[in-house]
Design a protein around this motif. Sequence first.
Motif, PDB file in Angstrom:
ATOM      1  N   LEU A   6      31.772 -16.624  74.080  1.00 36.20           N
ATOM      2  CA  LEU A   6      30.291 -16.354  73.165  1.00 36.20           C
ATOM      3  C   LEU A   6      29.872 -15.007  73.478  1.00 36.20           C
ATOM      4  N   ASP A   7      30.085 -14.259  74.493  1.00 36.51           N
ATOM      5  CA  ASP A   7      29.542 -13.050  74.973  1.00 36.51           C
ATOM      6  C   ASP A   7      30.407 -12.759  74.023  1.00 36.51           C
ATOM      7  N   THR A   8      31.891 -12.415  73.854  1.00 32.84           N
ATOM      8  CA  THR A   8      32.541 -11.472  72.904  1.00 32.84           C
ATOM      9  C   THR A   8      31.492 -11.776  71.353  1.00 32.84           C
ATOM     10  N   PHE A   9      31.534 -12.399  71.006  1.00 32.56           N
ATOM     11  CA  PHE A   9      31.590 -12.973  70.120  1.00 32.56           C
ATOM     12  C   PHE A   9      29.473 -12.055  69.792  1.00 32.56           C
ATOM     13  N   GLN A  35      40.468 -12.136  71.150  1.00 32.52           N
ATOM     14  CA  GLN A  35      39.204 -14.036  71.740  1.00 32.52           C
ATOM     15  C   GLN A  35      38.277 -14.061  70.466  1.00 32.52           C
ATOM     16  N   MET A  36      38.254 -13.216  69.580  1.00 33.14           N
ATOM     17  CA  MET A  36      37.430 -13.329  68.506  1.00 33.14           C
ATOM     18  C   MET A  36      38.333 -14.739  67.928  1.00 33.14           C
ATOM     19  N   ASN A  37      39.733 -14.727  67.881  1.00 32.08           N
ATOM     20  CA  ASN A  37      40.749 -15.301  67.015  1.00 32.08           C
ATOM     21  C   ASN A  37      40.616 -16.552  67.399  1.00 32.08           C
ATOM     22  N   ALA A  38      40.502 -16.936  69.108  1.00 30.78           N
ATOM     23  CA  ALA A  38      40.706 -17.520  70.156  1.00 30.78           C
ATOM     24  C   ALA A  38      39.191 -18.696  69.911  1.00 30.78           C
ATOM     25  N   LEU A  39      37.991 -17.576  69.855  1.00 24.90           N
ATOM     26  CA  LEU A  39      36.648 -18.780  69.286  1.00 24.90           C
ATOM     27  C   LEU A  39      37.215 -19.110  68.274  1.00 24.90           C
ATOM     28  N   GLU A  40      37.279 -18.717  66.913  1.00 26.02           N
ATOM     29  CA  GLU A  40      37.628 -19.432  65.984  1.00 26.02           C
ATOM     30  C   GLU A  40      38.437 -20.398  66.170  1.00 26.02           C
ATOM     31  N   SER A  41      39.419 -20.160  66.355  1.00 27.22           N
ATOM     32  CA  SER A  41      40.349 -21.520  66.711  1.00 27.22           C
ATOM     33  C   SER A  41      40.187 -22.132  67.249  1.00 27.22           C
ATOM     34  N   HIS A  42      39.174 -22.532  68.491  1.00 25.05           N
ATOM     35  CA  HIS A  42      38.748 -23.853  69.449  1.00 25.05           C
ATOM     36  C   HIS A  42      37.758 -23.873  68.691  1.00 25.05           C
ATOM     37  N   LEU A  43      36.602 -23.246  67.607  1.00 29.47           N
ATOM     38  CA  LEU A  43      36.001 -24.403  66.644  1.00 29.47           C
ATOM     39  C   LEU A  43      36.342 -24.675  65.531  1.00 29.47           C
ATOM     40  N   GLY A  44      37.378 -24.052  65.203  1.00 27.71           N
ATOM     41  CA  GLY A  44      37.893 -24.538  64.080  1.00 27.71           C
ATOM     42  C   GLY A  44      37.806 -24.374  62.955  1.00 27.71           C
ATOM     43  N   MET A  45      36.678 -23.273  62.628  1.00 27.68           N
ATOM     44  CA  MET A  45      35.900 -21.982  61.484  1.00 27.68           C
ATOM     45  C   MET A  45      35.965 -20.585  61.564  1.00 27.68           C
ATOM     46  N   LYS A  46      35.324 -20.221  60.564  1.00 29.05           N
ATOM     47  CA  LYS A  46      35.818 -18.469  61.081  1.00 29.05           C
ATOM     48  C   LYS A  46      34.395 -18.639  60.987  1.00 29.05           C
ATOM     49  N   LEU A  47      33.471 -17.070  61.580  1.00 31.15           N
ATOM     50  CA  LEU A  47      32.650 -16.649  62.048  1.00 31.15           C
ATOM     51  C   LEU A  47      32.013 -15.360  61.589  1.00 31.15           C
ATOM     52  N   ILE A  48      33.090 -14.700  61.368  1.00 27.69           N
ATOM     53  CA  ILE A  48      33.007 -13.185  60.998  1.00 27.69           C
ATOM     54  C   ILE A  48      33.568 -12.412  59.617  1.00 27.69           C
ATOM     55  N   LYS A  49      33.700 -11.815  59.127  1.00 23.81           N
ATOM     56  CA  LYS A  49      34.560 -10.897  58.475  1.00 23.81           C
ATOM     57  C   LYS A  49      33.673  -9.781  58.176  1.00 23.81           C
ATOM     58  N   ARG A  50      35.027  -9.145  57.869  1.00 20.30           N
ATOM     59  CA  ARG A  50      34.392  -7.612  58.008  1.00 20.30           C
ATOM     60  C   ARG A  50      34.713  -6.857  56.355  1.00 20.30           C
ATOM     61  N   SER A  51      33.636  -6.287  56.174  1.00 23.84           N
ATOM     62  CA  SER A  51      33.358  -5.901  54.940  1.00 23.84           C
ATOM     63  C   SER A  51      32.933  -4.127  55.145  1.00 23.84           C
ATOM     64  N   GLY A  54      30.763  -3.175  58.068  1.00 21.94           N
ATOM     65  CA  GLY A  54      30.911  -3.334  59.400  1.00 21.94           C
ATOM     66  C   GLY A  54      31.430  -4.821  58.986  1.00 21.94           C
ATOM     67  N   ILE A  55      30.977  -5.346  60.352  1.00 28.93           N
ATOM     68  CA  ILE A  55      30.943  -7.062  60.913  1.00 28.93           C
ATOM     69  C   ILE A  55      29.748  -7.478  59.935  1.00 28.93           C
ATOM     70  N   VAL A  56      30.222  -8.762  59.317  1.00 22.09           N
ATOM     71  CA  VAL A  56      29.273  -9.609  58.489  1.00 22.09           C
ATOM     72  C   VAL A  56      29.629 -10.618  59.398  1.00 22.09           C
ATOM     73  N   LEU A  57      27.931 -11.754  58.833  1.00 17.98           N
ATOM     74  CA  LEU A  57      28.060 -13.170  60.292  1.00 17.98           C
ATOM     75  C   LEU A  57      28.176 -14.197  58.284  1.00 17.98           C
ATOM     76  N   GLY A  61      29.008 -18.464  61.519  1.00 14.61           N
ATOM     77  CA  GLY A  61      28.786 -17.328  62.445  1.00 14.61           C
ATOM     78  C   GLY A  61      27.054 -18.312  62.819  1.00 14.61           C
ATOM     79  N   GLU A  62      26.128 -17.120  61.263  1.00 11.17           N
ATOM     80  CA  GLU A  62      24.619 -17.193  61.523  1.00 11.17           C
ATOM     81  C   GLU A  62      24.609 -17.999  62.676  1.00 11.17           C
ATOM     82  N   SER A  63      24.902 -19.532  62.462  1.00  8.66           N
ATOM     83  CA  SER A  63      23.832 -20.929  63.196  1.00  8.66           C
ATOM     84  C   SER A  63      25.071 -20.975  64.494  1.00  8.66           C
ATOM     85  N   ILE A  64      25.766 -20.190  64.610  1.00  2.57           N
ATOM     86  CA  ILE A  64      26.486 -20.429  65.842  1.00  2.57           C
ATOM     87  C   ILE A  64      25.933 -18.815  66.783  1.00  2.57           C
TER      88      ILE A  64
END
Length: 301
Positions: A6-9, A35-51, A54-57, A61-64
């Motif tokens: 979560l620190d990386t996130f 690390q982001m891929n590992a966190l998203e895989s662990h949670l089973g959900m997409k947290l960010i996307k690129r635009s 830059g980075i968009v939640l 991702g907003e909730s997390i």
Amino acid sequence: MYNQLLDTFLAVVDCKSLSKAAAKLFITPAAVMKQMNALESHLGMKLIKRSNQGIVLTAAGESIYKDSKKIMRESQRAIERAKAAQDKAAKIIRIGSSMLHPCHQFLTLWNEKAANPEEFKIKIVSYTDDQILSVTSSLGKDIDFLVGTIESSLLQNAPCFYELWKCNLCVAIPKTNALVKKESLEFRDLYGQHIMTVKTGSSPLLDDMREMLKLTHPQIIMEDSSYFYDMDTFNYCEENGVLLLTQDRWHNIHPSLKTVPVQWNFSLPYGLLYAEDISPEAQRFLKQVQELKFEDSSQPA
């Protein structure tokens, strides 16, 4: 507990960039993505996307992101509560320490020899040497033990004392004195020299030494200091070219005085000074100290 991924996130979200987050975390952008891929895989959900911005939640991702801040605060509070509970459960031993009665040599040997030194939490209480009488009277209240030599009848009449070893008496020589070139002294080297020591009547052991020297080596001139040494005593001897009766443990008290051993058999007991009624924790600590063997008294403080 708080997941470190979560620190990386949080860094990615706050920096709005993988590369800036990598610089903040002192890792590579590839490591951040991993690390982001590992966190998203662990949670089973997409947290960010690129635009293009830059980075968009994502909604998830907003909730997390919001809950991560709360999790971080609660995790820190949990650690602080655990540490407080640990400190409360620890057996705290308060040991006094001053310039002339430092406790570090004893504590170094304690940590080396004790089977489980972590059983006790040592709290060092600093005091100045001119406070020795008031500090002695506070034993068992504010301080559990004092460490040092016992050379004064004023102290011997008060609390209890457990001897650890003998501390050799030496002579501290000003660098302006020709004797400073010697590494060891004999009685005849001291003939005609003025040696300052504590006031007559303040220490039975040193009074006996003084009487012996008066009878067998009257050429040595002994002078009275006050009841207790302090830095002014060392400064006076350095400024006036007077020798000072001292201990091997005080070799580094004054940079312009050299502590030199003398070929005599004079020493003082060194150990723990404590009150008659001490806490159960202090009693257990003292018992463990008494079961250890502190033969090495040759190392100066």
